[in-house]
Design a protein around this motif. Sequence first.
Motif, PDB file in Angstrom:
ATOM      1  N   PHE A 246       0.833  -1.205   0.000  1.00  0.00           N
ATOM      2  CA  PHE A 246       0.000   0.000   0.000  1.00  0.00           C
ATOM      3  C   PHE A 246       0.870   1.257   0.000  1.00  0.00           C
ATOM      4  O   PHE A 246       0.522   2.261  -0.628  1.00  0.00           O
TER       5      PHE A 246
ATOM      6  N   ASN B 163       2.158   1.569  -3.631  1.00  0.00           N
ATOM      7  CA  ASN B 163       1.094   2.059  -4.514  1.00  0.00           C
ATOM      8  C   ASN B 163       0.721   3.499  -4.196  1.00  0.00           C
ATOM      9  O   ASN B 163       0.504   4.318  -5.097  1.00  0.00           O
ATOM     10  N   GLY B 164       0.630   3.821  -2.896  1.00  0.00           N
ATOM     11  CA  GLY B 164       0.220   5.162  -2.519  1.00  0.00           C
ATOM     12  C   GLY B 164       1.169   6.222  -3.028  1.00  0.00           C
ATOM     13  O   GLY B 164       0.749   7.211  -3.644  1.00  0.00           O
TER      14      GLY B 164
ATOM     15  N   SER C 187      -5.445  -3.250  -4.889  1.00  0.00           N
ATOM     16  CA  SER C 187      -5.363  -3.781  -3.529  1.00  0.00           C
ATOM     17  C   SER C 187      -5.625  -5.279  -3.508  1.00  0.00           C
ATOM     18  O   SER C 187      -4.915  -6.041  -2.833  1.00  0.00           O
TER      19      SER C 187
ATOM     20  N   GLN D  77      -2.542  -7.030  -4.749  1.00  0.00           N
ATOM     21  CA  GLN D  77      -1.433  -7.058  -3.806  1.00  0.00           C
ATOM     22  C   GLN D  77      -1.693  -8.032  -2.658  1.00  0.00           C
ATOM     23  O   GLN D  77      -0.816  -8.807  -2.271  1.00  0.00           O
TER      24      GLN D  77
ATOM     25  N   SER E  33      -4.707   4.523  -0.986  1.00  0.00           N
ATOM     26  CA  SER E  33      -3.608   3.598  -0.699  1.00  0.00           C
ATOM     27  C   SER E  33      -2.769   4.095   0.470  1.00  0.00           C
ATOM     28  O   SER E  33      -2.398   3.315   1.361  1.00  0.00           O
TER      29      SER E  33
ATOM     30  N   THR F 232      -4.592   3.644   3.769  1.00  0.00           N
ATOM     31  CA  THR F 232      -4.523   2.243   4.188  1.00  0.00           C
ATOM     32  C   THR F 232      -3.133   1.898   4.701  1.00  0.00           C
ATOM     33  O   THR F 232      -2.976   1.159   5.688  1.00  0.00           O
ATOM     34  N   ALA F 233      -2.096   2.436   4.043  1.00  0.00           N
ATOM     35  CA  ALA F 233      -0.719   2.158   4.457  1.00  0.00           C
ATOM     36  C   ALA F 233      -0.449   2.681   5.867  1.00  0.00           C
ATOM     37  O   ALA F 233       0.186   2.001   6.683  1.00  0.00           O
TER      38      ALA F 233
END
Length: 304
Positions: free
Chosen positions: A34, A37-38, A86, A89, A193, A196-197
Amino acid sequence: MSAMKSNLLLLFAAAIWGFAFVAQRVGMEHVGPFTFNGIRFVLGSLSLLPLIFYFQKKPQASPKMNVTGALLPGFLAGLILFTAASLQQIGLIYTTAGKAAFVTCLYIVLVPILGIFLQQRVSKATWLSAVLAVVGLYLLCVKESFFISYGDLLQLIGALFWSVHILLIDHFADRVDVLKLSFFQFVTCGLLSMGTAFGLETITLAGLRGALIPILYGGFCSVGIAYTLQVVGQKHSPPAQAAIILSMETVFATIGGFLLLDEWLGFQELVGCALMLAGMLLTQLQGVQSVDRVEMAEEANGKG
Protein backbone atom coordinates in the motif's frame (compact mmCIF):
# COMPACT_ATOMS: atom_id res chain seq x y z
CA MET A 1 -5.84 9.60 -34.15
CA SER A 2 -6.07 6.32 -36.05
CA ALA A 3 -6.89 2.98 -34.44
CA MET A 4 -3.38 1.75 -35.24
CA LYS A 5 -1.75 4.66 -33.39
CA SER A 6 -4.10 4.11 -30.43
CA ASN A 7 -3.13 0.45 -30.29
CA LEU A 8 0.57 1.37 -30.38
CA LEU A 9 0.01 3.68 -27.41
CA LEU A 10 -1.66 0.81 -25.54
CA LEU A 11 1.24 -1.50 -26.41
CA PHE A 12 3.69 1.10 -25.13
CA ALA A 13 1.68 1.31 -21.90
CA ALA A 14 1.81 -2.49 -21.58
CA ALA A 15 5.60 -2.38 -22.04
CA ILE A 16 6.00 0.21 -19.29
CA TRP A 17 3.75 -1.81 -16.95
CA GLY A 18 5.64 -5.00 -17.76
CA PHE A 19 8.99 -3.54 -16.75
CA ALA A 20 7.28 -1.91 -13.75
CA PHE A 21 6.68 -5.44 -12.47
CA VAL A 22 10.44 -5.72 -12.03
CA ALA A 23 10.55 -2.35 -10.26
CA GLN A 24 7.70 -3.38 -8.00
CA ARG A 25 9.39 -6.63 -7.02
CA VAL A 26 12.52 -4.73 -6.05
CA GLY A 27 10.59 -1.97 -4.28
CA MET A 28 8.51 -4.40 -2.25
CA GLU A 29 11.71 -5.60 -0.58
CA HIS A 30 11.81 -2.27 1.28
CA VAL A 31 8.20 -1.01 1.65
CA GLY A 32 4.72 -2.50 1.92
CA PRO A 33 2.34 -2.82 -1.06
CA PHE A 34 0.00 0.00 0.00
CA THR A 35 2.94 2.32 0.68
CA PHE A 36 4.43 1.54 -2.73
CA ASN A 37 1.09 2.06 -4.51
CA GLY A 38 0.22 5.16 -2.52
CA ILE A 39 3.45 7.03 -3.21
CA ARG A 40 3.66 6.05 -6.86
CA PHE A 41 0.09 7.10 -7.63
CA VAL A 42 0.55 10.42 -5.84
CA LEU A 43 3.77 11.00 -7.80
CA GLY A 44 1.95 10.03 -11.00
CA SER A 45 -0.76 12.61 -10.36
CA LEU A 46 1.82 15.31 -9.66
CA SER A 47 3.63 14.51 -12.91
CA LEU A 48 0.49 15.44 -14.86
CA LEU A 49 0.05 18.90 -13.35
CA PRO A 50 2.48 20.71 -15.75
CA LEU A 51 0.68 19.19 -18.77
CA ILE A 52 -2.74 20.11 -17.37
CA PHE A 53 -1.70 23.72 -16.75
CA TYR A 54 -0.08 23.95 -20.19
CA PHE A 55 -3.14 22.77 -22.12
CA GLN A 56 -5.50 24.71 -19.86
CA LYS A 57 -3.85 27.99 -20.92
CA LYS A 58 -4.02 27.24 -24.65
CA PRO A 59 -6.73 29.38 -26.33
CA GLN A 60 -8.05 26.45 -28.39
CA ALA A 61 -8.73 24.36 -25.28
CA SER A 62 -11.99 22.44 -25.70
CA PRO A 63 -14.98 22.63 -23.34
CA LYS A 64 -13.95 19.21 -22.03
CA MET A 65 -10.97 20.87 -20.30
CA ASN A 66 -13.09 22.03 -17.33
CA VAL A 67 -12.16 20.45 -14.01
CA THR A 68 -15.61 19.57 -12.69
CA GLY A 69 -16.49 17.44 -15.72
CA ALA A 70 -13.66 15.00 -15.02
CA LEU A 71 -13.98 14.98 -11.22
CA LEU A 72 -16.69 12.32 -10.81
CA PRO A 73 -15.41 10.02 -13.61
CA GLY A 74 -11.89 10.31 -12.18
CA PHE A 75 -13.11 9.49 -8.68
CA LEU A 76 -15.02 6.43 -9.91
CA ALA A 77 -12.06 5.22 -11.99
CA GLY A 78 -9.70 5.79 -9.05
CA LEU A 79 -11.95 3.88 -6.67
CA ILE A 80 -12.05 0.90 -9.01
CA LEU A 81 -8.30 1.18 -9.63
CA PHE A 82 -7.61 1.17 -5.88
CA THR A 83 -9.86 -1.87 -5.35
CA ALA A 84 -8.27 -3.85 -8.19
CA ALA A 85 -4.69 -2.98 -7.20
CA SER A 86 -5.36 -3.78 -3.53
CA LEU A 87 -6.94 -7.16 -4.30
CA GLN A 88 -3.97 -7.96 -6.50
CA GLN A 89 -1.43 -7.06 -3.81
CA ILE A 90 -3.23 -8.93 -1.00
CA GLY A 91 -3.76 -11.96 -3.24
CA LEU A 92 -0.02 -12.14 -3.91
CA ILE A 93 0.48 -13.02 -0.25
CA TYR A 94 -1.46 -16.28 -0.74
CA THR A 95 -0.55 -17.34 -4.28
CA THR A 96 2.40 -17.40 -6.66
CA ALA A 97 3.27 -14.48 -8.90
CA GLY A 98 2.76 -16.61 -12.01
CA LYS A 99 -0.76 -17.70 -11.08
CA ALA A 100 -1.59 -14.16 -9.97
CA ALA A 101 -0.53 -12.78 -13.36
CA PHE A 102 -2.56 -15.43 -15.19
CA VAL A 103 -5.76 -14.96 -13.16
CA THR A 104 -5.48 -11.16 -13.26
CA CYS A 105 -5.16 -11.11 -17.04
CA LEU A 106 -8.38 -13.07 -17.40
CA TYR A 107 -9.83 -9.62 -18.01
CA ILE A 108 -8.98 -10.49 -21.62
CA VAL A 109 -12.10 -12.67 -21.59
CA LEU A 110 -14.11 -10.78 -18.97
CA VAL A 111 -14.05 -7.49 -20.91
CA PRO A 112 -15.85 -8.82 -24.03
CA ILE A 113 -18.26 -10.83 -21.83
CA LEU A 114 -19.17 -7.72 -19.83
CA GLY A 115 -19.31 -5.79 -23.10
CA ILE A 116 -22.15 -8.05 -24.27
CA PHE A 117 -24.30 -6.75 -21.40
CA LEU A 118 -23.43 -3.21 -22.53
CA GLN A 119 -24.53 -4.09 -26.08
CA GLN A 120 -20.99 -3.96 -27.45
CA ARG A 121 -20.45 -6.15 -30.50
CA VAL A 122 -17.47 -8.50 -30.28
CA SER A 123 -16.22 -10.13 -33.50
CA LYS A 124 -15.22 -13.77 -33.89
CA ALA A 125 -11.63 -12.69 -34.56
CA THR A 126 -11.54 -10.88 -31.21
CA TRP A 127 -12.84 -13.98 -29.40
CA LEU A 128 -10.18 -16.08 -31.14
CA SER A 129 -7.52 -13.55 -30.17
CA ALA A 130 -8.68 -13.70 -26.55
CA VAL A 131 -8.50 -17.50 -26.51
CA LEU A 132 -4.97 -17.47 -27.96
CA ALA A 133 -3.90 -14.89 -25.40
CA VAL A 134 -5.40 -16.80 -22.45
CA VAL A 135 -3.71 -20.07 -23.51
CA GLY A 136 -0.46 -18.17 -23.96
CA LEU A 137 -0.86 -16.59 -20.53
CA TYR A 138 -1.36 -19.99 -18.93
CA LEU A 139 1.80 -21.40 -20.52
CA LEU A 140 3.74 -18.28 -19.60
CA CYS A 141 2.59 -17.86 -16.01
CA VAL A 142 1.42 -21.16 -14.51
CA LYS A 143 4.28 -23.54 -13.82
CA GLU A 144 2.68 -25.69 -11.12
CA SER A 145 -0.56 -27.62 -10.62
CA PHE A 146 -3.50 -25.25 -10.93
CA PHE A 147 -6.14 -25.05 -8.25
CA ILE A 148 -8.22 -22.19 -6.90
CA SER A 149 -6.80 -20.97 -3.59
CA TYR A 150 -7.88 -18.02 -1.46
CA GLY A 151 -5.27 -15.85 -3.15
CA ASP A 152 -6.43 -16.95 -6.61
CA LEU A 153 -10.00 -16.04 -5.67
CA LEU A 154 -8.89 -12.54 -4.69
CA GLN A 155 -7.04 -12.23 -8.01
CA LEU A 156 -10.15 -13.36 -9.89
CA ILE A 157 -12.29 -10.74 -8.14
CA GLY A 158 -9.55 -8.24 -8.93
CA ALA A 159 -9.66 -9.26 -12.61
CA LEU A 160 -13.36 -8.35 -12.60
CA PHE A 161 -12.49 -4.88 -11.31
CA TRP A 162 -9.68 -4.50 -13.90
CA SER A 163 -12.29 -5.34 -16.56
CA VAL A 164 -14.70 -2.73 -15.18
CA HIS A 165 -11.84 -0.21 -15.15
CA ILE A 166 -11.13 -0.80 -18.85
CA LEU A 167 -14.84 -0.44 -19.73
CA LEU A 168 -15.19 2.68 -17.57
CA ILE A 169 -12.19 4.32 -19.25
CA ASP A 170 -13.70 3.40 -22.63
CA HIS A 171 -16.94 5.12 -21.60
CA PHE A 172 -15.40 8.37 -20.35
CA ALA A 173 -12.26 8.72 -22.50
CA ASP A 174 -14.05 10.58 -25.28
CA ARG A 175 -16.37 12.54 -22.98
CA VAL A 176 -13.97 14.35 -20.65
CA ASP A 177 -10.41 15.64 -20.78
CA VAL A 178 -8.10 12.62 -20.57
CA LEU A 179 -5.40 14.38 -18.53
CA LYS A 180 -7.84 15.47 -15.83
CA LEU A 181 -9.50 12.06 -15.85
CA SER A 182 -6.08 10.48 -15.27
CA PHE A 183 -5.17 13.04 -12.61
CA PHE A 184 -8.28 12.51 -10.52
CA GLN A 185 -8.11 8.72 -10.71
CA PHE A 186 -4.45 8.80 -9.61
CA VAL A 187 -5.19 11.14 -6.70
CA THR A 188 -8.10 8.97 -5.55
CA CYS A 189 -6.11 5.74 -5.74
CA GLY A 190 -3.01 7.32 -4.18
CA LEU A 191 -4.83 8.85 -1.20
CA LEU A 192 -6.81 5.68 -0.49
CA SER A 193 -3.61 3.60 -0.70
CA MET A 194 -1.67 5.95 1.60
CA GLY A 195 -4.52 6.05 4.11
CA THR A 196 -4.52 2.24 4.19
CA ALA A 197 -0.72 2.16 4.46
CA PHE A 198 -0.71 4.44 7.51
CA GLY A 199 -3.21 2.13 9.17
CA LEU A 200 -1.70 -1.25 8.28
CA GLU A 201 1.99 -0.80 7.44
CA THR A 202 5.14 0.61 9.02
CA ILE A 203 6.71 3.35 6.90
CA THR A 204 10.38 4.18 7.52
CA LEU A 205 12.81 6.59 5.86
CA ALA A 206 15.28 3.74 5.36
CA GLY A 207 12.64 1.73 3.51
CA LEU A 208 11.69 4.69 1.33
CA ARG A 209 15.35 5.33 0.46
CA GLY A 210 15.84 1.68 -0.48
CA ALA A 211 12.78 1.74 -2.74
CA LEU A 212 13.46 5.20 -4.20
CA ILE A 213 14.34 4.19 -7.78
CA PRO A 214 11.48 1.65 -8.15
CA ILE A 215 9.02 4.16 -6.67
CA LEU A 216 10.17 6.90 -9.06
CA TYR A 217 9.79 4.55 -12.04
CA GLY A 218 6.44 3.34 -10.75
CA GLY A 219 5.22 6.89 -10.17
CA PHE A 220 6.38 8.80 -13.23
CA CYS A 221 6.51 6.01 -15.83
CA SER A 222 4.06 3.31 -14.76
CA VAL A 223 1.42 5.71 -13.45
CA GLY A 224 2.00 9.15 -14.96
CA ILE A 225 2.83 7.95 -18.48
CA ALA A 226 1.38 4.45 -18.91
CA TYR A 227 -2.07 4.95 -17.36
CA THR A 228 -2.45 8.20 -19.30
CA LEU A 229 -1.47 6.38 -22.51
CA GLN A 230 -4.19 3.83 -21.67
CA VAL A 231 -6.82 6.58 -21.40
CA VAL A 232 -5.67 8.25 -24.65
CA GLY A 233 -5.31 4.95 -26.53
CA GLN A 234 -8.74 3.67 -25.53
CA LYS A 235 -10.40 6.65 -27.20
CA HIS A 236 -10.02 4.86 -30.55
CA SER A 237 -9.57 1.21 -29.58
CA PRO A 238 -12.51 -1.10 -28.72
CA PRO A 239 -12.35 -2.35 -25.12
CA ALA A 240 -11.99 -6.04 -26.05
CA GLN A 241 -9.02 -5.31 -28.33
CA ALA A 242 -7.53 -2.95 -25.74
CA ALA A 243 -7.67 -5.71 -23.12
CA ILE A 244 -5.75 -8.11 -25.38
CA ILE A 245 -3.06 -5.52 -26.14
CA LEU A 246 -2.71 -4.49 -22.49
CA SER A 247 -2.29 -8.15 -21.49
CA MET A 248 1.07 -8.02 -23.30
CA GLU A 249 2.23 -6.49 -20.01
CA THR A 250 2.90 -10.07 -18.89
CA VAL A 251 5.19 -10.73 -21.88
CA PHE A 252 7.15 -7.54 -21.22
CA ALA A 253 7.37 -8.46 -17.53
CA THR A 254 8.89 -11.79 -18.57
CA ILE A 255 11.36 -10.00 -20.85
CA GLY A 256 12.20 -7.57 -18.05
CA GLY A 257 12.79 -10.45 -15.65
CA PHE A 258 15.12 -12.05 -18.19
CA LEU A 259 17.09 -8.86 -18.87
CA LEU A 260 17.22 -7.38 -15.37
CA LEU A 261 16.66 -10.21 -12.90
CA ASP A 262 18.40 -13.02 -14.79
CA GLU A 263 15.18 -15.07 -14.99
CA TRP A 264 15.60 -17.54 -17.85
CA LEU A 265 12.77 -18.56 -20.20
CA GLY A 266 11.98 -22.19 -20.91
CA PHE A 267 10.29 -23.69 -23.96
CA GLN A 268 6.83 -23.43 -22.35
CA GLU A 269 7.26 -19.73 -21.60
CA LEU A 270 8.48 -19.01 -25.14
CA VAL A 271 5.45 -20.80 -26.62
CA GLY A 272 3.21 -18.79 -24.28
CA CYS A 273 4.78 -15.51 -25.42
CA ALA A 274 4.35 -16.55 -29.06
CA LEU A 275 0.65 -17.35 -28.58
CA MET A 276 0.02 -14.03 -26.82
CA LEU A 277 1.83 -12.20 -29.62
CA ALA A 278 -0.28 -14.08 -32.18
CA GLY A 279 -3.46 -13.06 -30.36
CA MET A 280 -2.42 -9.41 -30.33
CA LEU A 281 -1.37 -9.43 -34.00
CA LEU A 282 -4.69 -11.00 -34.96
CA THR A 283 -6.55 -8.08 -33.40
CA GLN A 284 -4.32 -5.65 -35.30
CA LEU A 285 -4.95 -7.48 -38.59
CA GLN A 286 -8.66 -7.23 -37.93
CA GLY A 287 -8.28 -3.49 -37.27
CA VAL A 288 -6.36 -2.94 -40.52
CA GLN A 289 -9.01 -4.83 -42.51
CA SER A 290 -11.74 -2.74 -40.89
CA VAL A 291 -9.96 0.48 -41.85
CA ASP A 292 -9.49 -0.77 -45.42
CA ARG A 293 -13.21 -1.56 -45.70
CA VAL A 294 -14.12 1.91 -44.44
CA GLU A 295 -11.73 3.59 -46.89
CA MET A 296 -13.09 1.50 -49.80
CA ALA A 297 -16.63 2.44 -48.84
CA GLU A 298 -15.70 6.14 -48.67
CA GLU A 299 -14.01 5.97 -52.08
CA ALA A 300 -17.05 4.24 -53.57
CA ASN A 301 -19.37 6.91 -52.17
CA GLY A 302 -17.10 9.63 -53.49
CA LYS A 303 -17.14 8.19 -57.01
CA GLY A 304 -20.91 7.84 -56.90
